[in-house]
Design an enzyme around this catalytic site. Structure first.
Site, PDB file in Angstrom:
ATOM      1  N   ARG A  30       0.822  -1.215   0.000  1.00 11.50           N
ATOM      2  CA  ARG A  30       0.000   0.000   0.000  1.00 11.50           C
ATOM      3  C   ARG A  30       0.856   1.265   0.000  1.00 11.50           C
ATOM      4  O   ARG A  30       0.374   2.358  -0.251  1.00 11.50           O
ATOM      5  CB  ARG A  30      -0.969  -0.009   1.198  1.00 11.50           C
ATOM      6  CG  ARG A  30      -1.984   1.112   1.169  1.00 11.50           C
ATOM      7  CD  ARG A  30      -3.274   0.834   1.951  1.00 11.50           C
ATOM      8  NE  ARG A  30      -3.115  -0.019   3.105  1.00 11.50           N
ATOM      9  CZ  ARG A  30      -2.655   0.381   4.296  1.00 11.50           C
ATOM     10  NH1 ARG A  30      -2.332   1.640   4.490  1.00 11.50           N
ATOM     11  NH2 ARG A  30      -2.521  -0.484   5.285  1.00 11.50           N
ATOM     12  N   ASP A  44      -8.335  20.167 -13.040  1.00 10.42           N
ATOM     13  CA  ASP A  44      -8.587  18.848 -13.630  1.00 10.42           C
ATOM     14  C   ASP A  44      -8.368  18.993 -15.134  1.00 10.42           C
ATOM     15  O   ASP A  44      -9.170  19.610 -15.828  1.00 10.42           O
ATOM     16  CB  ASP A  44     -10.022  18.412 -13.309  1.00 10.42           C
ATOM     17  CG  ASP A  44     -10.353  17.017 -13.854  1.00 10.42           C
ATOM     18  OD1 ASP A  44      -9.677  16.567 -14.800  1.00 10.42           O
ATOM     19  OD2 ASP A  44     -11.290  16.395 -13.344  1.00 10.42           O
ATOM     20  N   TYR A  83     -17.256  18.074 -14.365  1.00 10.21           N
ATOM     21  CA  TYR A  83     -17.451  16.623 -14.310  1.00 10.21           C
ATOM     22  C   TYR A  83     -18.416  16.261 -13.174  1.00 10.21           C
ATOM     23  O   TYR A  83     -18.198  16.645 -12.024  1.00 10.21           O
ATOM     24  CB  TYR A  83     -16.105  15.924 -14.135  1.00 10.21           C
ATOM     25  CG  TYR A  83     -16.254  14.439 -13.973  1.00 10.21           C
ATOM     26  CD1 TYR A  83     -16.786  13.676 -15.002  1.00 10.21           C
ATOM     27  CD2 TYR A  83     -15.906  13.807 -12.789  1.00 10.21           C
ATOM     28  CE1 TYR A  83     -16.958  12.308 -14.847  1.00 10.21           C
ATOM     29  CE2 TYR A  83     -16.069  12.440 -12.636  1.00 10.21           C
ATOM     30  CZ  TYR A  83     -16.597  11.700 -13.674  1.00 10.21           C
ATOM     31  OH  TYR A  83     -16.773  10.361 -13.526  1.00 10.21           O
ATOM     32  N   LYS A 107      -8.790   7.973 -19.049  1.00  6.84           N
ATOM     33  CA  LYS A 107      -9.178   8.527 -20.340  1.00  6.84           C
ATOM     34  C   LYS A 107      -7.973   8.542 -21.295  1.00  6.84           C
ATOM     35  O   LYS A 107      -7.526   7.489 -21.701  1.00  6.84           O
ATOM     36  CB  LYS A 107      -9.797   9.906 -20.134  1.00  6.84           C
ATOM     37  CG  LYS A 107     -10.784   9.986 -18.944  1.00  6.84           C
ATOM     38  CD  LYS A 107     -12.044   9.193 -19.164  1.00  6.84           C
ATOM     39  CE  LYS A 107     -12.920   9.056 -17.918  1.00  6.84           C
ATOM     40  NZ  LYS A 107     -13.282  10.265 -17.200  1.00  6.84           N
TER      41      LYS A 107
END
Ligand code: PLP
Length: 373
Positions: free
Chosen positions: A48, A171, A99, A196
């Site tokens: 992690r 973003d 978004y 994306k």
């Protein structure tokens, strides 16, 4: 790996970065390292806290945006890690119609009492953003916005946020670092849904946040380690593999998008074509100044609203009726079919994510569907 006489351009960085050290017999490619734990007393003790495959990916992504990258399990996880920086009860200024997942996340934090106030503004209206800034802790910007394609004046917004001491997060998913580098324009942190364009093949979810601030970078890593939103090893490897052709995909899909937008403009079935690359688009001048290209998202306001828009989507044979964007394959969808989509988005708005296919095939399929509608 850098030539002696010049710095590498981004097109070379995506190919040459994130490789193993050049030792005799070393592999050319960093493999997906599947290990939840490591022999003690090394740099990383547990899966992690770090992974060699993430590290290779983060090296490339950091170079592209000009900062230190932290990868997450999704773009949304990267957004959440940045929102962790808002003090309890703090104020966030964000774009109206950005978004939908980001708006859902902000509303949730507000409902939980974690964020005190969310002020939604049109990011293209610089005066409105500036007026909303006093008392804000974070200015969230998306440019161009998803799906309205509003283009913000980033340098002006950064300067105004600096005046009031607000952190600026951008973003830049719609652009990729090849089209927009917000850190160069003064933003504190840039976020991408790597799902994306960066991954580019619709086969992985991943997110990244990049900053030049050491303090912020440490906080972003802490959010990931303590919050647990780590990327999967296989996903990190897929995104790194997809990144190798980012420049080729972006170049081709942008050229296709511009050509299609030009042909679609003025089509009798459409009220409006939204694409910053069109001279008629309200964001054209700013996009020309601040972006390296105009992106590969084109939005169509279909005449007659929801029903003819749905018929357009259903009438396509090559274009895939699907959400998401940034893959090699062209996709389209009516955005208001999602309950979470902002009411500022017209009912008949169809968002096209233009891929890298032959533009004549894309045009034939789209214009057949428009004519049959
Ligand atoms: C898709 C998207 C996100 C969220 O990314 P996920 O990887 O789906 O979590 C955030 N911002 C924008 C602009 C997006 O398009």
């Amino acid at each position: 790996m850098q030539p002696r006489s010049r710095a590498l351009s981004p097109a070379t960085q995506v190919v040459a970065g994130g490789r193993p050290e050049r030792l005799p017999g070393a592999p050319a490619v960093v493999p997906p390292v599947f290990s939840s734990t490591y022999v003690q007393d090394g740099a990383v003790a547990y899966g992690r806290f770090g992974n060699p495959t993430w590290a290779a990916l983060e090296e490339v992504l950091g170079t592209l945006d000009g900062g230190t990258a932290t990868a997450y399990g999704s773009g949304t996880a990267a957004v959440s890690a940045v929102l962790d920086r808002v003090p309890v009860g703090g104020t966030v200024v964000a774009p109206v119609g950005c978004y939908s997942g980001t708006l859902v996340g902000l509303e949730r934090l507000h409902r939980l009492g974690r964020v005190g106030e969310v002020r939604l503004v049109d990011p293209a209206d610089t005066a409105a953003v500036v007026a909303a800034l006093p008392g804000a802790d974070l200015l969230w910007v998306e440019s161009p916005t998803n799906p309205l394609l509003a283009v913000a004046d980033l340098p002006a917004l950064v300067a105004a946020a600096y005046e009031v001491g607000a952190l600026v997060a951008v973003d830049a998913t719609f652009c990729s670092p090849l089209v927009l580098r917000p850190l160069d324009l003064g933003a504190d942190v840039v976020v991408h849904s790597a799902t994306k364009y960066l991954a580019g093949h619709s086969d992985a979810l991943l997110g990244v946040a990049v900053t030049r601030s050491e303090e912020l970078s440490a906080a972003l890593v802490e959010s990931r380690s303590a919050g647990g939103a780590i990327p999967g090893t296989m996903e990190a490897w897929l995104v790194l593999r997809g990144l190798r052709t980012l420049h080729l995909r972006v170049e081709r899909s942008q050229a296709n998008a511009l050509e299609l937008a030009r042909r679609l403009e003025g089509h009798p079935a459409l009220e409006r074509v939204r694409y910053p690359g069109l001279a008629s688009d309200p964001g054209h001048a700013r996009a020309t100044e601040q972006l390296a290209g105009y992106g590969s998202i084109v939005c169509l306001d279909v005449r007659g609203g929801a029903e003819p828009a749905e018929r357009l989507v259903a009438g396509c044979r090559l274009w895939l009726p699907a959400t998401s964007l940034g893959g090699v394959e062209s996709t389209l969808e009516r955005r208001r079919r999602h309950a979470a989509e902002s009411a500022d988005v017209p009912e008949g708005l169809v968002r096209l994510s233009v891929g890298v296919e032959d533009v004549e095939d894309l045009w034939a399929d789209l214009s057949d569907a428009l004519d049959a509608r």
